[in-house]
Design an enzyme around this catalytic site. Structure first.
Site, PDB file in Angstrom:
ATOM      1  N   GLU A  33      37.615 -30.883  40.818  1.00 30.16           N
ATOM      2  CA  GLU A  33      37.411 -32.319  40.606  1.00 30.16           C
ATOM      3  C   GLU A  33      38.820 -32.893  40.751  1.00 30.16           C
ATOM      4  OE1 GLU A  33      36.504 -33.773  36.667  1.00 30.16           O
ATOM      5  OE2 GLU A  33      35.746 -35.663  37.477  1.00 30.16           O
ATOM      6  N   ARG A 259      37.732 -16.653  33.450  1.00 29.42           N
ATOM      7  CA  ARG A 259      38.868 -17.530  33.707  1.00 29.42           C
ATOM      8  C   ARG A 259      40.177 -16.810  33.360  1.00 29.42           C
ATOM      9  NH1 ARG A 259      39.482 -22.899  33.385  1.00 29.42           N
ATOM     10  NH2 ARG A 259      37.330 -23.422  32.944  1.00 29.42           N
ATOM     11  N   LYS A 269      44.419 -29.354  30.627  1.00 31.55           N
ATOM     12  CA  LYS A 269      44.938 -30.562  31.259  1.00 31.55           C
ATOM     13  C   LYS A 269      45.516 -31.496  30.204  1.00 31.55           C
ATOM     14  CE  LYS A 269      43.756 -34.694  33.620  1.00 31.55           C
ATOM     15  NZ  LYS A 269      42.750 -35.768  33.511  1.00 31.55           N
TER      16      LYS A 269
END
Length: 554
Positions: A33, A259, A269
RNA sequence: UGGGGUGUCGCCAAGUGGCAAGGCACCGGGUUUUGAUCCCGGCAUUCGCAGGUUCGAAUCCUGCCACCCCAGCCA
């Protein structure tokens, strides 16, 4: 196509799909994204997706999953493309955008309504939450769940034309409010957002959710293996439900892997943004940041990052990889490929009293000790030199292998010298060492058989060039800044950056290209700063120090 | 306490019934004009725990425990 044994479960699955004929070719995708900068975790995902396509002779798309205009921007779209390319990958064809499929997605939403598989719901966010139930209690059907198809079609159309305000209505799939999987409790497919989109402008006021968009995007692009991280596992039943209930042209399948987490690092983030906003670092590309652009500026190479990703493997377990492994991958690559040079960080003047005052000898040194094909460099040797303060002692025990008053040491790539006396300032600090060369020791040992114990680096005081050196270290001194008792900002390593202004480099280094990697012998690996370096004002960043096994206890 | 996952050396990770790969880290020793590199050697009688099946189990069965993810109109 590859025949060697599978390196991980994904390769095994693909090899089987190819062998059974379920798929003719492999098509993967990296679907970020555009709402932030790429970091080491994304690098892993990129490596997995592009790597799989590469290994099986397939293709990998770069697709921006831009279904939420409020959080995205063109700036990120550009930086992400640059990072992917820098890492050494080329996506198949043009860059793709979820937003370019909005019409198709909308048509499929209409299809679902027509099939009686979706409905427009008027519950607001708060009410929807209440109706959804909890982890242990089933949800309740929305009072709007049984609206007729015609009414739903009309309402959906009016949602699209902007008749309703944000949050007034949503389109939901009609699945099962009692499912133990929360994602199946009539998930939201479309919501109203009256925000301009970076790609489609104000064309749309309703936007598909991740769940309604992702699988269908995969189907449109003919993705065969849609690889994502573990937290999406619970979404797979919904992914499959939508693919089965829609007239899509292909049948993608979702697979999940663990991950990447790295010790001494934060990658959320929100936290990275905080580091930037609070001024802890200078920006998203600060050399201490785990972002791709930060690692690049630090001097990490794309090849080393890719090797690291292969080294740690791809599995379904989530763990924390020791950042020492990343550092090893970097050292390994740079040791092999970086040109050598000498740089004195903390200068101490060394005067060779027997060396002619105006003589300049052009010594030749290999660019790389193990790779003669990389050529040589010229090293000016003069009467006055700089050596590092750490490399001289008036007295020391036998474990100290550097220059000691009255003893010998080898000047790297030059002569063996012997220290005769020191000059001190008023405070008693040594400000100069006076020494003499040992005859005929260029490229050979002293004739008297007394070999120096060590080798130190040096730079000509007359011909050397002054440089700014930024010494970077790990940003956090805590192994897991994320899960410590203290706030992560309190765990920042106060010595993560030390700027050395008065360092001396051998003249050849001033001509370095920006982003060129070097090993400053006995110090570590350094890179000419991507933005600030110039031959007039050289600036180097320390990528990583040399491995140091010296038991520094003397 | 509903559902979905994961548990093999300090860390990552092979192994899928036949007697525990490899890498990182660490510890020895050798070479060396980088205390680097390189080279040799060491490093899990044991695979979350407890039972069971089997001639034989990290691998099969049962039970338990720990950790991660899910209740955004984020992805």
């Amino acid at each position: 196509m590859e025949n060697s044994p599978a390196n991980n479960f994904l390769e095994a699955i693909i090899a089987e799909d190819l062998a059974s004929g379920r798929v003719q070719e492999v098509v993967t995708r990296f679907p970020p994204e555009p709402n932030g900068y790429l970091h080491i975790g994304h690098a892993k995902s990129i490596s997995v997706n592009f790597g799989l396509a590469e290994r099986f002779g397939g293709r990998c798309n770069l697709r921006f999953d831009d279904t939420n205009p409020e959080k995205e921007s063109q700036e990120y779209i550009e930086s992400i493309q640059e990072d992917v390319r820098w890492l050494g990958y080329q996506w198949d064809g043009e860059v793709r955008y979820a937003s370019s499929y909005f019409q198709q997605l909308y048509d499929w939403a209409v299809y679902l309504v027509e099939q009686g598989d979706a409905y427009v719901c008027d519950l607001d966010a708060q009410q929807a939450r209440e109706y959804r139930g909890t982890l242990t209690e089933p949800g309740r059907n929305s009072p709007y769940r049984d609206r007729g198809i015609a009414e739903n079609l009309d309402l959906l159309h009016r949602m699209k034309t902007g008749e309703f305000g944000e949050g007034a209505k949503v389109l939901r799939a009609k699945i099962d409010m009692a499912s133990p999987n929360m994602n199946m409790r009539d998930p939201i497919l479309y919501r109203i957002r009256k925000a301009a989109h970076h790609q489609t402008g104000t064309e749309w006021v309703i936007y598909p959710t991740y769940d309604f968009a992702h699988g269908q995007e995969d189907a449109i692009e003919g993705i065969t293996h849609s690889i994502c991280t573990l937290e999406f596992e619970d979404h797979r039943p919904l992914y499959d439900w939508l693919i089965e209930h829609l007239p899509v042209g292909s049948r993608p399948r979702q697979y999940e892997f663990g991950r990447l987490n790295t010790s001494y690092t934060v990658t959320s983030k929100r936290k990275l943004k905080q580091l930037v906003d609070e001024g802890v670092v200078t920006g998203w590309d600060d050399p201490r940041m785990p972002t791709v652009s930060g690692m690049r500026r630090r001097g990490f190479t794309a090849q080393a990052i890719r090797r690291f990703c292969n080294m740690i493997g791809t599995t379904r377990s989530d763990g924390v990889v020791d950042v020492a492994m990343l550092e090893h991958a970097i050292r390994d690559d740079l040791n092999e490929n970086a040109i050598r040079g000498m740089c004195v960080l903390k200068p101490l003047k060394l005067v060779l009293t027997d060396y002619p005052e105006d003589q300049v000898e052009a010594l030749s040194a290999p660019a790389h000790p193990g790779r003669a094909e990389l050529g040589t460099r010229t090293l000016p040797f003069t009467r006055e030199l700089y050596i590092d303060v750490e490399d001289f002692r008036e007295e020391a025990n036998k474990k100290y292998k550097r220059l000691v008053l009255g003893k010998r040491v080898r000047l790297r790539n030059a002569y063996v010298i012997e220290a005769d006396e020191v000059v001190k300032d008023d405070s008693g600090a040594v400000i100069e060492v006076r020494a003499h060369t040992v005859a005929d020791t260029l490229g050979r040992d002293p004739d008297d058989g007394i070999k120096p114990k060590g080798v130190i680096h040096w730079v000509s005081a007359q011909k050397g060039v002054q440089a700014t050196i930024r010494l970077y270290d790990r940003l956090f001194h805590h192994e897991a800044p994320d899960k410590a008792d203290e706030h992560f900002l309190d765990l920042v390593n106060p010595e993560s950056l030390q700027v050395v202004e008065g360092a001396w480099i051998e003249p050849a280094l001033a001509a370095a290209d920006r982003e060129q990697n070097f090993q400053f012998e006995r110090e570590g690996y350094f890179v000419a700063d991507r933005f600030d370096h110039s031959s007039d004002a050289p600036v180097f960043n320390r990528t990583i120090g040399l491995r140091d096994t010296w038991n520094n206890a003397f």
